[in-house]
Enzyme design. Structure first.
Site, short mmCIF file in Angstrom:
data_model
loop_
_atom_site.label_atom_id
_atom_site.label_comp_id
_atom_site.label_asym_id
_atom_site.label_seq_id
_atom_site.Cartn_x
_atom_site.Cartn_y
_atom_site.Cartn_z
N CYS A 1 -5.34 97.50 -40.11
CA CYS A 1 -6.31 96.41 -40.13
C CYS A 1 -6.86 96.26 -38.71
CB CYS A 1 -5.70 95.12 -40.68
SG CYS A 1 -4.48 94.30 -39.63
N ASN B 1 -3.53 94.17 -36.37
CA ASN B 1 -2.16 94.48 -36.76
C ASN B 1 -1.24 93.26 -36.61
OD1 ASN B 1 0.48 96.80 -35.76
ND2 ASN B 1 -0.14 96.26 -37.82
N CYS C 1 -1.83 90.47 -39.18
CA CYS C 1 -1.90 89.75 -40.46
C CYS C 1 -1.78 90.70 -41.65
CB CYS C 1 -3.19 88.93 -40.57
SG CYS C 1 -3.30 87.52 -39.44
N ARG C 2 -2.88 91.37 -41.97
CA ARG C 2 -2.92 92.16 -43.20
C ARG C 2 -2.03 93.39 -43.17
NH1 ARG C 2 -9.25 92.84 -43.33
NH2 ARG C 2 -8.79 93.01 -41.11
N SER C 3 -2.17 94.22 -42.14
CA SER C 3 -1.40 95.48 -42.16
C SER C 3 0.10 95.29 -41.97
CB SER C 3 -1.99 96.50 -41.18
OG SER C 3 -2.01 96.03 -39.86
N ASP D 1 -9.70 89.02 -44.11
CA ASP D 1 -8.82 88.80 -42.96
C ASP D 1 -8.45 87.32 -42.86
OD1 ASP D 1 -7.50 88.71 -40.56
OD2 ASP D 1 -8.94 90.00 -39.51
#
Length: 150
Positions: free
Chosen positions: A10, A13, A15-17, A124
């Site tokens: 993401c 690095n 939140c999402r990933s 995001d």
């Protein structure tokens, strides 16, 4: 069979990933699939930092522990280390593709379509504040990917 190695990318690095890394690893383990999962960001703003606190809290509420993850930035060398690279959105996909070494054939695609709901991106939560929504989408995408791997 050797472990399959998947990298999820993401923007920062945090939140999402990292959430996808832990969710996919946990779901693979529960399904009895030998999978190595890592995550990275396209940017370097948060290198070495733990995931964003609201994301950590959302994950904990759902039973996922992000405490062992630290942000890192993707590098061209990651193409040689992973069997599949998945991006959180189109911008991340383009940024990762731009790092691809000449002649590299590592598969690179979006993660969200594995959720099977027609979405192309995981929004995001750093900007939307919808940490639970991002987590739910990550879980659905991880379930879809696990189903394909089985």
């Amino acid at each position: 069979m050797m472990a399959r190695k998947i990298l999820i990318v993401c923007l920062g690095n945090i939140c999402r990933s990292p959430t996808a890394e832990v969710v996919l690893r946990d779901k693979a383990r529960a399904a009895g699939i030998d999978l190595v999962v890592d995550s990275a960001g396209t940017g370097d703003w948060h290198v070495g930092e733990p995931p964003h606190p609201p994301m950590v809290r959302a994950a904990l509420r759902a039973g996922y522990d992000l405490s062992g993850v630290r942000a890192r930035q993707i590098s061209a060398g990651d193409f040689g280390r992973f069997d599949l690279i998945l991006a959180a959105d189109e911008e991340n996909l383009a940024d990762v593709e731009a790092l691809r070494p000449a002649g590299d054939t590592t598969p690179l695609s979006l993660f969200a379509p594995y959720a099977g709901n027609g979405l192309r991106a995981i929004p995001d939560p750093y900007f939307t504040d919808d940490f639970d929504g991002a987590l739910a989408l990550v879980e659905r995408a991880a379930d879809g990917l696990i189903a394909q791997l089985q």
